[in-house]
Design a protein around this motif. Sequence first.
Motif, PDB file in Angstrom:
ATOM      1  N   UNK A   1       1.023   7.295   5.982  1.00  0.00           N
ATOM      2  CA  UNK A   1       2.061   6.922   6.942  1.00  0.00           C
ATOM      3  C   UNK A   1       3.155   6.102   6.261  1.00  0.00           C
ATOM      4  N   UNK A   2       2.759   5.152   5.417  1.00  0.00           N
ATOM      5  CA  UNK A   2       3.750   4.345   4.681  1.00  0.00           C
ATOM      6  C   UNK A   2       4.587   5.228   3.759  1.00  0.00           C
ATOM      7  N   UNK A   3       3.944   6.170   3.100  1.00  0.00           N
ATOM      8  CA  UNK A   3       4.662   7.082   2.205  1.00  0.00           C
ATOM      9  C   UNK A   3       5.669   7.931   2.982  1.00  0.00           C
ATOM     10  N   UNK A   4       5.231   8.484   4.100  1.00  0.00           N
ATOM     11  CA  UNK A   4       6.129   9.323   4.900  1.00  0.00           C
ATOM     12  C   UNK A   4       7.278   8.496   5.461  1.00  0.00           C
ATOM     13  N   UNK A   5       7.044   7.249   5.893  1.00  0.00           N
ATOM     14  CA  UNK A   5       8.113   6.396   6.395  1.00  0.00           C
ATOM     15  C   UNK A   5       9.114   6.121   5.288  1.00  0.00           C
ATOM     16  N   UNK A   6       8.620   5.853   4.091  1.00  0.00           N
ATOM     17  CA  UNK A   6       9.515   5.575   2.964  1.00  0.00           C
ATOM     18  C   UNK A   6      10.381   6.791   2.651  1.00  0.00           C
ATOM     19  N   UNK A   7       9.780   7.978   2.644  1.00  0.00           N
ATOM     20  CA  UNK A   7      10.537   9.201   2.380  1.00  0.00           C
ATOM     21  C   UNK A   7      11.602   9.418   3.456  1.00  0.00           C
TER      22      UNK A   7
ATOM     23  N   UNK B   1     -18.251   3.969   6.570  1.00  0.00           N
ATOM     24  CA  UNK B   1     -17.501   3.898   5.313  1.00  0.00           C
ATOM     25  C   UNK B   1     -16.451   5.004   5.265  1.00  0.00           C
ATOM     26  N   UNK B   2     -16.846   6.216   5.614  1.00  0.00           N
ATOM     27  CA  UNK B   2     -15.896   7.330   5.612  1.00  0.00           C
ATOM     28  C   UNK B   2     -14.786   7.114   6.635  1.00  0.00           C
ATOM     29  N   UNK B   3     -15.140   6.547   7.767  1.00  0.00           N
ATOM     30  CA  UNK B   3     -14.132   6.261   8.786  1.00  0.00           C
ATOM     31  C   UNK B   3     -13.134   5.225   8.279  1.00  0.00           C
ATOM     32  N   UNK B   4     -13.616   4.195   7.597  1.00  0.00           N
ATOM     33  CA  UNK B   4     -12.739   3.181   7.028  1.00  0.00           C
ATOM     34  C   UNK B   4     -11.843   3.779   5.947  1.00  0.00           C
ATOM     35  N   UNK B   5     -12.402   4.619   5.099  1.00  0.00           N
ATOM     36  CA  UNK B   5     -11.608   5.291   4.060  1.00  0.00           C
ATOM     37  C   UNK B   5     -10.543   6.177   4.697  1.00  0.00           C
ATOM     38  N   UNK B   6     -10.896   6.877   5.744  1.00  0.00           N
ATOM     39  CA  UNK B   6      -9.933   7.731   6.437  1.00  0.00           C
ATOM     40  C   UNK B   6      -8.796   6.916   7.050  1.00  0.00           C
ATOM     41  N   UNK B   7      -9.118   5.788   7.632  1.00  0.00           N
ATOM     42  CA  UNK B   7      -8.086   4.937   8.223  1.00  0.00           C
ATOM     43  C   UNK B   7      -7.139   4.420   7.151  1.00  0.00           C
ATOM     44  N   UNK B   8      -7.687   3.990   6.015  1.00  0.00           N
ATOM     45  CA  UNK B   8      -6.853   3.498   4.921  1.00  0.00           C
ATOM     46  C   UNK B   8      -5.984   4.628   4.376  1.00  0.00           C
ATOM     47  N   UNK B   9      -6.549   5.799   4.223  1.00  0.00           N
ATOM     48  CA  UNK B   9      -5.795   6.947   3.713  1.00  0.00           C
ATOM     49  C   UNK B   9      -4.649   7.319   4.650  1.00  0.00           C
ATOM     50  N   UNK B  10      -4.901   7.319   5.936  1.00  0.00           N
ATOM     51  CA  UNK B  10      -3.854   7.633   6.909  1.00  0.00           C
ATOM     52  C   UNK B  10      -2.767   6.570   6.887  1.00  0.00           C
TER      53      UNK B  10
END
Length: 117
Positions: free
Chosen positions: A43-49, A30-39
């Motif tokens: 990543x989408x936020x940084x690409x947009x910026x 579960x934590x691994x899945x949450x970490x993947x979603x968070x990353x």
Amino acid sequence: MNENPTPAPAPVETQDAAQAFDMLQRQFQTLLLILIVLVAVLDCYMWRQWHLLKNEANGIEPQVMQMTAEFQRVTVPLVRNFLGQLNEYAKTHPDFQPIMTKYNIQPIPSNAAPATA
């Protein structure tokens, strides 16, 4: 005397350990899945910026080029003139020479081409 000792509850402890291991494995997944979603979100936020800043930089590039050209045309000759006057003053006033040395002001060759950006 009792010759039959009581058997240890090993199967119960083994079952508890197996349940604890399964629960720990689910938590890790579960934590691994949450970490993947968070990353992925980060990543989408940084690409947009990056995309927005790139567009903004492309928009102001003509202004920056104009300011650079004006600096080369107006300010650089004024600075060269001022440094030439400082060098002339230092030649006639030897007590000013330590100040020129302190700030590492070197004489400018008269035939030097202006620096290009």
